[in-house]
Design an enzyme around this catalytic site. Sequence first.
Site, mmCIF file in Angstrom:
data_model
loop_
_atom_site.group_PDB
_atom_site.id
_atom_site.type_symbol
_atom_site.label_atom_id
_atom_site.label_comp_id
_atom_site.label_asym_id
_atom_site.label_seq_id
_atom_site.Cartn_x
_atom_site.Cartn_y
_atom_site.Cartn_z
ATOM 1 N N LYS A 48 3.229 2.977 -45.363
ATOM 2 C CA LYS A 48 2.032 2.133 -45.399
ATOM 3 C C LYS A 48 2.109 0.897 -44.495
ATOM 4 C CE LYS A 48 -0.353 4.117 -47.125
ATOM 5 N NZ LYS A 48 -0.742 5.423 -46.451
ATOM 6 N N GLY A 50 1.648 1.050 -41.023
ATOM 7 C CA GLY A 50 0.974 1.237 -39.734
ATOM 8 C C GLY A 50 1.548 2.396 -38.931
ATOM 9 N N THR A 51 2.209 3.311 -39.622
ATOM 10 C CA THR A 51 2.832 4.482 -38.982
ATOM 11 C C THR A 51 1.816 5.311 -38.201
ATOM 12 O OG1 THR A 51 3.828 4.657 -41.187
ATOM 13 C CG2 THR A 51 4.563 6.231 -39.508
ATOM 14 N N HIS A 108 10.349 7.821 -42.421
ATOM 15 C CA HIS A 108 10.358 6.613 -43.250
ATOM 16 C C HIS A 108 11.760 6.410 -43.839
ATOM 17 C CE1 HIS A 108 6.039 6.266 -43.150
ATOM 18 N NE2 HIS A 108 5.794 7.304 -43.923
ATOM 19 N N SER A 138 -1.416 -1.169 -50.481
ATOM 20 C CA SER A 138 -1.735 0.073 -49.769
ATOM 21 C C SER A 138 -0.987 1.249 -50.387
ATOM 22 C CB SER A 138 -1.351 -0.092 -48.290
ATOM 23 O OG SER A 138 -1.664 1.060 -47.557
HETATM 24 P P1 A3P Z 1 -4.549 0.045 -45.947
HETATM 25 O O1 A3P Z 1 -4.271 0.963 -47.101
HETATM 26 O O2 A3P Z 1 -4.153 -1.380 -46.240
HETATM 27 O O3 A3P Z 1 -5.923 0.154 -45.423
HETATM 28 P P2 A3P Z 1 0.750 4.395 -42.752
HETATM 29 O O4 A3P Z 1 0.102 5.069 -41.583
HETATM 30 O O5 A3P Z 1 2.066 3.800 -42.459
HETATM 31 O O6 A3P Z 1 0.695 5.247 -43.967
HETATM 32 O O7 A3P Z 1 -0.157 3.109 -43.059
HETATM 33 C C1 A3P Z 1 -1.446 3.222 -43.590
HETATM 34 C C2 A3P Z 1 -2.111 1.866 -43.551
HETATM 35 O O8 A3P Z 1 -2.421 1.550 -42.165
HETATM 36 C C3 A3P Z 1 -3.426 1.848 -44.303
HETATM 37 O O9 A3P Z 1 -3.580 0.501 -44.740
HETATM 38 C C4 A3P Z 1 -4.396 2.200 -43.181
HETATM 39 O O10 A3P Z 1 -5.726 1.865 -43.453
HETATM 40 C C5 A3P Z 1 -3.820 1.359 -42.053
HETATM 41 N N1 A3P Z 1 -4.257 1.815 -40.721
HETATM 42 C C6 A3P Z 1 -4.323 3.074 -40.253
HETATM 43 N N2 A3P Z 1 -4.826 3.084 -38.997
HETATM 44 C C7 A3P Z 1 -5.055 1.799 -38.674
HETATM 45 C C8 A3P Z 1 -5.607 1.161 -37.506
HETATM 46 N N3 A3P Z 1 -5.984 1.843 -36.445
HETATM 47 N N4 A3P Z 1 -5.722 -0.191 -37.528
HETATM 48 C C9 A3P Z 1 -5.337 -0.900 -38.611
HETATM 49 N N5 A3P Z 1 -4.828 -0.353 -39.743
HETATM 50 C C10 A3P Z 1 -4.696 0.980 -39.766
#
Ligand code: A3P
Length: 295
Positions: A48, A50-51, A108, A138
């Site tokens: 969670k 920004g992967t 991860h 998140s």
């Molecule tokens: P939120 O749940 O706070 O919205 P991961 O990809 O590591 O699982 O992280 C997911 C988080 O990154 C989620 O956060 C998602 O909405 C956010 N996310 C995905 N794409 C994004 C983007 N282009 N810009 C900003 N946040 C993004």
Amino acid sequence: MEKIHDVTRPPLEYVKGVPLIKYFAEAMGPLQSFQARPDDLLISTYPKSGTTWVSEILDMIYQGGDLEKCHRAPIFIRVPFLEFKAPGLPSGMDTLKDTPTPRLLKTHLPLTLLPQTLLDQKVKTIYVARNAKDVAVSYFHFYRMAKVHPDPGTWDSFLEKFMAGDVSYGSWYQHVKEWEELSHTHPILYLFYEDMKENPKREIQKILEFLGRSLPEKTVDYIVEQTSFKEMKKNSMANYSNVPTEVMDHSISNFMRKGIAGDWKNTFTVAQNERFDADYAEKMAGCGLHFRTEL
Ligand code: A3P
């Protein structure tokens, strides 16, 4: 491969003391045969953080900004997730078999579970860290919608588990610290989600420099635009909408949920925030990492 209807929120399983989604724990055995290549690029994050965002940015860079090419497959196929396994879906190791070189890889895993071959091959790694409060919120919503996780319980009980490292992949605190330490001796670019939100172009330029690549400025601008939250939310190859509902139920909570810094303020109570801050100060004492919890 197990059938999809077998997803029943199994309890986490411990591997070398690290709690993992049961299916991912099962994938750790086959992962031992994974062979890294020197031209692999690893994307490492605590969940969670920004992967998916940085994965899409990297695929766009690798495809020279060609969006059509990035639409060739869902993000979890374009960027194989090493320890991934779930009923009815190809595992990360299966996906890797068809992934052409140079590969983008995702993990991860904390260092204790990271395949040694990645370190031996000096694989370049981009690590993205996000402030713990937004990660916790998140993660709570992700637990709710991604049914490979145990039931998250109430927000209050989930927050306690998060602080105790009793969630899949264990302690956020240890993860961000140990990967930062590793960046002193290994080729790791350590980025922050909040910096990417603040100035995505600047962070993409850091990535290009780290990769030893360059792109025309208008291509970089195009990548910034196409990897914005707004665009990725409607991009079916990036938003996980093609994962079966039995595994991810977007009607409970969208994978692309809010995509902002500071959303935790809408969820933490004053008491939870005070308790979290006191615990955070203890766990992060003496650590040079500075996280921004709002922009
Ligand atoms: P939120 O749940 O706070 O919205 P991961 O990809 O590591 O699982 O992280 C997911 C988080 O990154 C989620 O956060 C998602 O909405 C956010 N996310 C995905 N794409 C994004 C983007 N282009 N810009 C900003 N946040 C993004």
